[in-house]
Design a protein around this motif. Structure first.
Motif, mmCIF file in Angstrom:
data_model
loop_
_atom_site.group_PDB
_atom_site.id
_atom_site.type_symbol
_atom_site.label_atom_id
_atom_site.label_comp_id
_atom_site.label_asym_id
_atom_site.label_seq_id
_atom_site.Cartn_x
_atom_site.Cartn_y
_atom_site.Cartn_z
ATOM 1 N N SER A 194 40.786 38.132 8.637
ATOM 2 C CA SER A 194 40.202 39.455 8.384
ATOM 3 C C SER A 194 38.766 39.446 8.900
ATOM 4 N N LEU A 195 38.220 40.602 9.161
ATOM 5 C CA LEU A 195 36.867 40.698 9.707
ATOM 6 C C LEU A 195 35.836 40.306 8.647
ATOM 7 N N ASP A 196 34.835 39.581 9.072
ATOM 8 C CA ASP A 196 33.817 39.047 8.167
ATOM 9 C C ASP A 196 32.554 39.906 8.282
ATOM 10 N N TRP A 197 32.436 40.870 7.380
ATOM 11 C CA TRP A 197 31.328 41.827 7.462
ATOM 12 C C TRP A 197 29.987 41.170 7.130
ATOM 13 N N GLU A 198 29.986 40.201 6.242
ATOM 14 C CA GLU A 198 28.733 39.509 5.904
ATOM 15 C C GLU A 198 28.190 38.754 7.119
ATOM 16 N N ALA A 199 29.072 38.059 7.829
ATOM 17 C CA ALA A 199 28.634 37.339 9.030
ATOM 18 C C ALA A 199 28.179 38.302 10.112
ATOM 19 N N LEU A 200 28.866 39.430 10.246
ATOM 20 C CA LEU A 200 28.461 40.440 11.235
ATOM 21 C C LEU A 200 27.046 40.927 10.933
ATOM 22 N N HIS A 201 26.777 41.196 9.667
ATOM 23 C CA HIS A 201 25.444 41.649 9.260
ATOM 24 C C HIS A 201 24.388 40.616 9.652
ATOM 25 N N LYS A 202 24.664 39.345 9.379
ATOM 26 C CA LYS A 202 23.718 38.268 9.698
ATOM 27 C C LYS A 202 23.477 38.179 11.200
ATOM 28 N N CYS A 227 29.016 31.728 11.475
ATOM 29 C CA CYS A 227 30.308 32.331 11.178
ATOM 30 C C CYS A 227 31.337 31.208 11.169
ATOM 31 N N THR A 228 32.597 31.546 10.939
ATOM 32 C CA THR A 228 33.660 30.563 11.118
ATOM 33 C C THR A 228 34.135 30.615 12.565
ATOM 34 N N ASP A 229 34.986 29.663 12.941
ATOM 35 C CA ASP A 229 35.558 29.705 14.287
ATOM 36 C C ASP A 229 36.957 30.333 14.278
ATOM 37 N N SER A 237 39.052 29.997 27.548
ATOM 38 C CA SER A 237 38.898 31.451 27.632
ATOM 39 C C SER A 237 37.909 31.969 26.596
ATOM 40 N N ASN A 238 36.977 32.774 27.036
ATOM 41 C CA ASN A 238 36.061 33.475 26.153
ATOM 42 C C ASN A 238 36.874 34.426 25.253
ATOM 43 N N PRO A 239 36.593 34.457 23.932
ATOM 44 C CA PRO A 239 35.468 33.874 23.196
ATOM 45 C C PRO A 239 35.782 32.587 22.429
ATOM 46 N N ILE A 240 36.739 31.800 22.869
ATOM 47 C CA ILE A 240 37.072 30.568 22.137
ATOM 48 C C ILE A 240 35.843 29.661 21.995
ATOM 49 N N PRO A 241 35.169 29.282 23.106
ATOM 50 C CA PRO A 241 34.041 28.358 22.950
ATOM 51 C C PRO A 241 32.860 28.942 22.179
ATOM 52 N N VAL A 242 32.553 30.207 22.403
ATOM 53 C CA VAL A 242 31.365 30.768 21.757
ATOM 54 C C VAL A 242 31.564 30.884 20.255
ATOM 55 N N LYS A 243 32.775 31.205 19.812
ATOM 56 C CA LYS A 243 33.019 31.236 18.366
ATOM 57 C C LYS A 243 32.896 29.826 17.770
ATOM 58 N N TRP A 244 33.413 28.844 18.472
ATOM 59 C CA TRP A 244 33.316 27.465 17.999
ATOM 60 C C TRP A 244 31.851 27.045 17.910
ATOM 61 N N ALA A 245 31.069 27.418 18.916
ATOM 62 C CA ALA A 245 29.640 27.072 18.919
ATOM 63 C C ALA A 245 28.909 27.722 17.747
ATOM 64 N N LEU A 246 29.165 28.985 17.513
ATOM 65 C CA LEU A 246 28.485 29.686 16.424
ATOM 66 C C LEU A 246 28.899 29.138 15.066
ATOM 67 N N ALA A 247 30.137 28.667 14.966
ATOM 68 C CA ALA A 247 30.563 28.024 13.721
ATOM 69 C C ALA A 247 29.773 26.742 13.479
ATOM 70 N N MET A 296 35.222 36.460 11.959
ATOM 71 C CA MET A 296 36.396 36.582 11.088
ATOM 72 C C MET A 296 36.380 35.508 10.021
ATOM 73 N N LYS A 297 37.029 35.819 8.913
ATOM 74 C CA LYS A 297 37.234 34.844 7.846
ATOM 75 C C LYS A 297 38.425 33.959 8.204
ATOM 76 N N PRO A 298 38.608 32.860 7.477
ATOM 77 C CA PRO A 298 39.752 31.988 7.767
ATOM 78 C C PRO A 298 41.107 32.692 7.711
ATOM 79 N N ASP A 299 41.205 33.766 6.906
ATOM 80 C CA ASP A 299 42.470 34.511 6.862
ATOM 81 C C ASP A 299 42.591 35.525 7.994
#
Length: 291
Positions: A18-26, A262-264, A247-257, A13-16
């Protein structure tokens, strides 16, 4: 078709929010390049609880279109309303998903007969391969082995993601289902042992961060190279633990950021990783050389 390391993919997701399609593609291209054997789109890790139906279907559609048959795509389509689960499952079929993953109905705590009738109704309504998903720690209902065995006799119910981490549970199910019924681990920390006892793969959170290592560990296990697989599993074990500090996916999003994938950004009621867990997760990431 559904074996080895299958990533339970985040929904970036973007900071707002909304879903981040560019990051999903990557992320999709990275997973295919790293050897992930299938993508699960919009499961628990993909924040299925906070995506609306339109977003849910759109994420699956974009994953299917980009993957373009290179690896299987499994759509998370579970719900605690049978009619909603049927709607989501039909949507996944219509846009070309290879299978669906259906979490046990959460919160309303159906009986074992209710679980059976729920999954039977979805299987009869939508002709697509369906994988059961038992995760009582999040749903407050436990699909018992006898219910799994009953459901396994329905032609398009092809397997189960079993996330209790209980090896006796695996053996009880395995004793009552056919040899071609898929037994998939939903618990990263015990996935190696699960495969040693007859499982054919895992649907993994950890694979979001170390897809190549997770894929190789599963490949070695399925080839009977247990000690080689165990060496990889021991190497990434600290990451298995750290990715569930909250709780998943809190840590995994933070890690990927932190990995700049992507962002967290994450939707309420989930919040970003608590500061007290930043260093433990950073340490685990450094130990597996992703930072």
């Amino acid at each position: 078709m559904f074996k080895g390391s299958m990533v339970a993919l985040i929904s970036p997701m973007k900071p707002d929010l909304s879903l981040d399609w560019e990051a999903l593609h990557k992320l999709i291209e990275w997973h295919i390049e790293q050897g992930t054997k299938a993508i699960v789109a919009v499961g628990t890790t993909g924040e299925s609880a906070t995506l609306n139906v339109k977003e849910h279907v759109e994420v699956v559609s974009k994953v299917v279109a980009q993957v373009a048959g290179r690896i299987p795509v499994i759509a998370g389509t579970g719900a605690n309303s049978t009619s909603e689960a049927i709607e989501l499952t039909q949507g996944a079929l219509d846009i070309g998903a290879d299978a669906c993953l259906l979490v046990s109905p959460y919160y309303n705590k159906p009986s074992q007969e209710g679980l059976y009738q729920h999954h039977k109704a979805i299987a009869e309504a939508v002709d697509i391969p369906q994988i059961l998903y038992n995760v009582p720690g999040r749903t407050s209902v436990d699909m018992l082995p006898e219910t799994v065995i009953r459901l396994s006799k329905i032609d398009n119910i092809i397997g189960i993601k079993e996330a209790t981490g209980c090896m006796q549970r695996l053996q009880d199910i395995r004793a009552g289902v056919s040899d071609d019924f898929l037994l998939l681990s939903g618990d990263d920390a015990s996935a190696l042992e699960f495969m040693r006892l007859g499982g054919c793969g895992e649907i993994s959170v950890t694979a979001n961060v170390v897809p190549a290592q997770t894929a190789k560990m599963c490949e070695l296990m399925l080839a009977g190279q247990v000690e080689e697989a165990r060496a990889i599993d021991e190497y990434i074990q600290s990451l298995h633990q750290a990715l569930f500090l909250e709780s998943n996916p809190i840590p995994v999003k933070w890690a990927l950021a932190r990995m700049e994938m992507c962002t967290d950004a994450i939707r309420l009621p989930l919040t970003q990783l608590s500061e007290q867990y930043h260093q433990p997760l950073l340490d685990a990431m450094k130990s597996v050389e992703v930072l």
